[in-house]
Scaffold this motif. Structure first.
Motif, mmCIF file in Angstrom:
data_model
loop_
_atom_site.group_PDB
_atom_site.id
_atom_site.type_symbol
_atom_site.label_atom_id
_atom_site.label_comp_id
_atom_site.label_asym_id
_atom_site.label_seq_id
_atom_site.Cartn_x
_atom_site.Cartn_y
_atom_site.Cartn_z
ATOM 1 N N PHE A 1 0.809 -1.212 0.000
ATOM 2 C CA PHE A 1 0.000 0.000 0.000
ATOM 3 C C PHE A 1 0.848 1.270 0.000
ATOM 4 O O PHE A 1 2.003 1.266 0.417
ATOM 5 N N GLU A 2 0.219 2.351 -0.481
ATOM 6 C CA GLU A 2 0.890 3.640 -0.481
ATOM 7 C C GLU A 2 1.060 4.147 0.955
ATOM 8 O O GLU A 2 0.329 3.740 1.864
ATOM 9 N N LYS A 3 2.003 5.069 1.133
ATOM 10 C CA LYS A 3 2.201 5.678 2.442
ATOM 11 C C LYS A 3 1.015 6.557 2.797
ATOM 12 O O LYS A 3 0.433 7.206 1.930
ATOM 13 N N GLY A 4 0.648 6.536 4.070
ATOM 14 C CA GLY A 4 -0.372 7.457 4.559
ATOM 15 C C GLY A 4 -1.800 7.037 4.320
ATOM 16 O O GLY A 4 -2.719 7.839 4.559
ATOM 17 N N VAL A 5 -2.025 5.798 3.844
ATOM 18 C CA VAL A 5 -3.404 5.372 3.568
ATOM 19 C C VAL A 5 -3.955 4.475 4.681
ATOM 20 O O VAL A 5 -5.111 4.068 4.632
ATOM 21 N N LEU A 6 -3.118 4.179 5.680
ATOM 22 C CA LEU A 6 -3.537 3.320 6.788
ATOM 23 C C LEU A 6 -3.401 4.077 8.106
ATOM 24 O O LEU A 6 -2.462 4.867 8.286
ATOM 25 N N ASP A 7 -4.324 3.824 9.035
ATOM 26 C CA ASP A 7 -4.131 4.394 10.369
ATOM 27 C C ASP A 7 -3.212 3.483 11.184
ATOM 28 O O ASP A 7 -2.716 2.468 10.684
ATOM 29 N N GLU A 8 -2.975 3.859 12.440
ATOM 30 C CA GLU A 8 -1.996 3.114 13.247
ATOM 31 C C GLU A 8 -2.427 1.686 13.536
ATOM 32 O O GLU A 8 -1.606 0.839 13.905
ATOM 33 N N ARG A 9 -3.702 1.379 13.310
ATOM 34 C CA ARG A 9 -4.185 0.005 13.530
ATOM 35 C C ARG A 9 -4.313 -0.790 12.233
ATOM 36 O O ARG A 9 -4.820 -1.905 12.236
ATOM 37 N N GLY A 10 -3.881 -0.181 11.126
ATOM 38 C CA GLY A 10 -3.913 -0.893 9.851
ATOM 39 C C GLY A 10 -5.238 -0.799 9.133
ATOM 40 O O GLY A 10 -5.492 -1.551 8.194
ATOM 41 N N ASN A 11 -6.103 0.129 9.548
ATOM 42 C CA ASN A 11 -7.372 0.328 8.861
ATOM 43 C C ASN A 11 -7.208 1.348 7.736
ATOM 44 O O ASN A 11 -6.426 2.293 7.847
ATOM 45 N N PHE A 12 -7.969 1.181 6.661
ATOM 46 C CA PHE A 12 -7.843 2.052 5.500
ATOM 47 C C PHE A 12 -8.478 3.416 5.766
ATOM 48 O O PHE A 12 -9.601 3.504 6.277
ATOM 49 N N LEU A 13 -7.767 4.473 5.363
ATOM 50 C CA LEU A 13 -8.276 5.834 5.484
ATOM 51 C C LEU A 13 -8.986 6.280 4.205
ATOM 52 O O LEU A 13 -9.729 7.257 4.218
ATOM 53 N N ILE A 14 -8.705 5.582 3.085
ATOM 54 C CA ILE A 14 -9.386 5.856 1.823
ATOM 55 C C ILE A 14 -9.857 4.521 1.253
ATOM 56 O O ILE A 14 -9.540 3.464 1.796
ATOM 57 N N ALA A 15 -10.600 4.573 0.150
ATOM 58 C CA ALA A 15 -11.079 3.336 -0.469
ATOM 59 C C ALA A 15 -9.900 2.396 -0.714
ATOM 60 O O ALA A 15 -8.882 2.808 -1.277
ATOM 61 N N LYS A 16 -10.054 1.140 -0.299
ATOM 62 C CA LYS A 16 -8.891 0.251 -0.298
ATOM 63 C C LYS A 16 -8.312 0.040 -1.692
ATOM 64 O O LYS A 16 -7.084 -0.062 -1.850
ATOM 65 N N GLU A 17 -9.174 0.020 -2.736
ATOM 66 C CA GLU A 17 -8.649 -0.215 -4.079
ATOM 67 C C GLU A 17 -7.851 0.989 -4.594
ATOM 68 O O GLU A 17 -7.048 0.846 -5.512
ATOM 69 N N LYS A 18 -8.066 2.184 -3.980
ATOM 70 C CA LYS A 18 -7.308 3.382 -4.359
ATOM 71 C C LYS A 18 -6.031 3.520 -3.539
ATOM 72 O O LYS A 18 -5.233 4.439 -3.757
ATOM 73 N N SER A 19 -5.829 2.623 -2.585
ATOM 74 C CA SER A 19 -4.692 2.741 -1.664
ATOM 75 C C SER A 19 -3.538 1.820 -2.041
ATOM 76 O O SER A 19 -2.447 1.941 -1.497
ATOM 77 N N VAL A 20 -3.769 0.902 -2.987
ATOM 78 C CA VAL A 20 -2.749 -0.106 -3.316
ATOM 79 C C VAL A 20 -1.632 0.524 -4.134
ATOM 80 O O VAL A 20 -1.873 1.215 -5.130
#
Length: 286
Positions: A81-100
């Motif tokens: 995944f790209e940098k900055g798309v996950l929070d500290e618990r590994g949850n997606f901050l944006i749509a997951k398919e846009k974060s890869v």
């Protein structure tokens, strides 16, 4: 596909990279994009396996270096995944398919569309012209270069990560599935930089180390003025010598830059380093 000329082969020997426009058809490119969409639709990644992909040395050691998910991806299809798309618990901050950032490293072994492209007759014919006698595919990746967030790839040589003895036995095949421009992050090369060997290697760390990988040696400071941009149209192929220095900028445009890329090793008379992070598995004749 037009046949490769002697002049083009000479340019490859001089520059360390070769640009072949329209090597693949628009239909072949679209079939790869459709296949990756199916893979994305079925993507399930446990939070502890969500690894941010980076090419900066310290971040590589922290993210990939502490992750068995990365080190054991050589014979699997896995997501990075790209940098900055996950929070500290590994949850997606944006749509997951846009974060890869990328999917790797064995699409050529598991997906029929990517297997067919990688082992196609025109790739085999080009390999023969490039002097490959016993080629094996050592890894494959789908790179998204997401609009607005697709990360910079810092200057590097592929042989840093895919080390062989002797050197000069690894080639990258980089296929543009969309137009790659200076705006959305095309490749930049230092022509002729493949003739000086390598100064840095990423290797598996000794057991008990705090990270699973480490760097031996260091990357020199490259002169920015020596890089030239190499834009290429959808369907174009860039052949990349394992020691040529190349990079790409962050994608700050509104357009993605999808790429399928795989690396081939000449197995005849070659030793694959046991210290490489990518373990040689499922050797496939190209």
């Amino acid at each position: 596909m037009a046949s490769v000329t002697q002049h083009q082969m000479q340019k490859f020997r001089e520059d360390g990279f070769l640009v072949l426009e329209h090597f693949f058809s628009p239909e072949e490119c679209d079939s790869m994009r459709s296949s990756i969409q199916r893979i994305l639709d079925g993507m399930e990644v446990p939070p502890h396996c969500r690894t941010e992909f980076s090419t900066k040395e310290e971040e590589q050691l922290q993210a990939q270096g502490s992750s068995d998910y990365f080190l054991t991806s050589g014979d699997k299809i896995r997501f990075f995944f790209e940098k900055g798309v996950l929070d500290e618990r590994g949850n997606f901050l944006i749509a997951k398919e846009k974060s890869v950032s990328k999917i790797g490293h064995a699409l050529h072994a598991h997906d029929p569309v990517f297997k067919q492209i990688t082992h196609s007759s025109k790739v085999q014919e080009l390999g023969r012209k490039l002097g490959l006698e016993r080629p094996v595919v050592v890894q494959s990746m789908y790179i998204f270069k997401q609009p607005g967030i697709g990360g910079e790839v810092t200057p590097h040589q592929d042989a840093t990560f895919l080390h062989t003895e002797p050197l000069g036995r690894v080639l990258g095949f980089w296929i543009a599935l969309e137009d790659a421009t200076q705006e959305n992050g095309c490749l930049w090369f230092i022509p002729g930089s493949h003739t000086s060997g390598i100064t840095r290697r990423m290797v598996r760390a000794a057991q008990g180390a705090s990270t699973c990988v480490e760097f031996v040696g260091s990357e020199p400071a490259y002169d920015d003025s020596k890089f030239i941009p190499v834009p290429i149209s959808k369907g174009g192929l860039i052949v990349i010598h394992g020691e040529v220095v190349h990079k790409s900028a962050m994608n700050s445009s509104a357009f993605s830059r999808h790429v399928y890329t795989f690396h081939v090793m000449e197995a005849e008379g070659t030793n694959w380093s046991k210290e490489n992070c990518c373990t040689l598995v499922r050797l496939q004749a190209s």
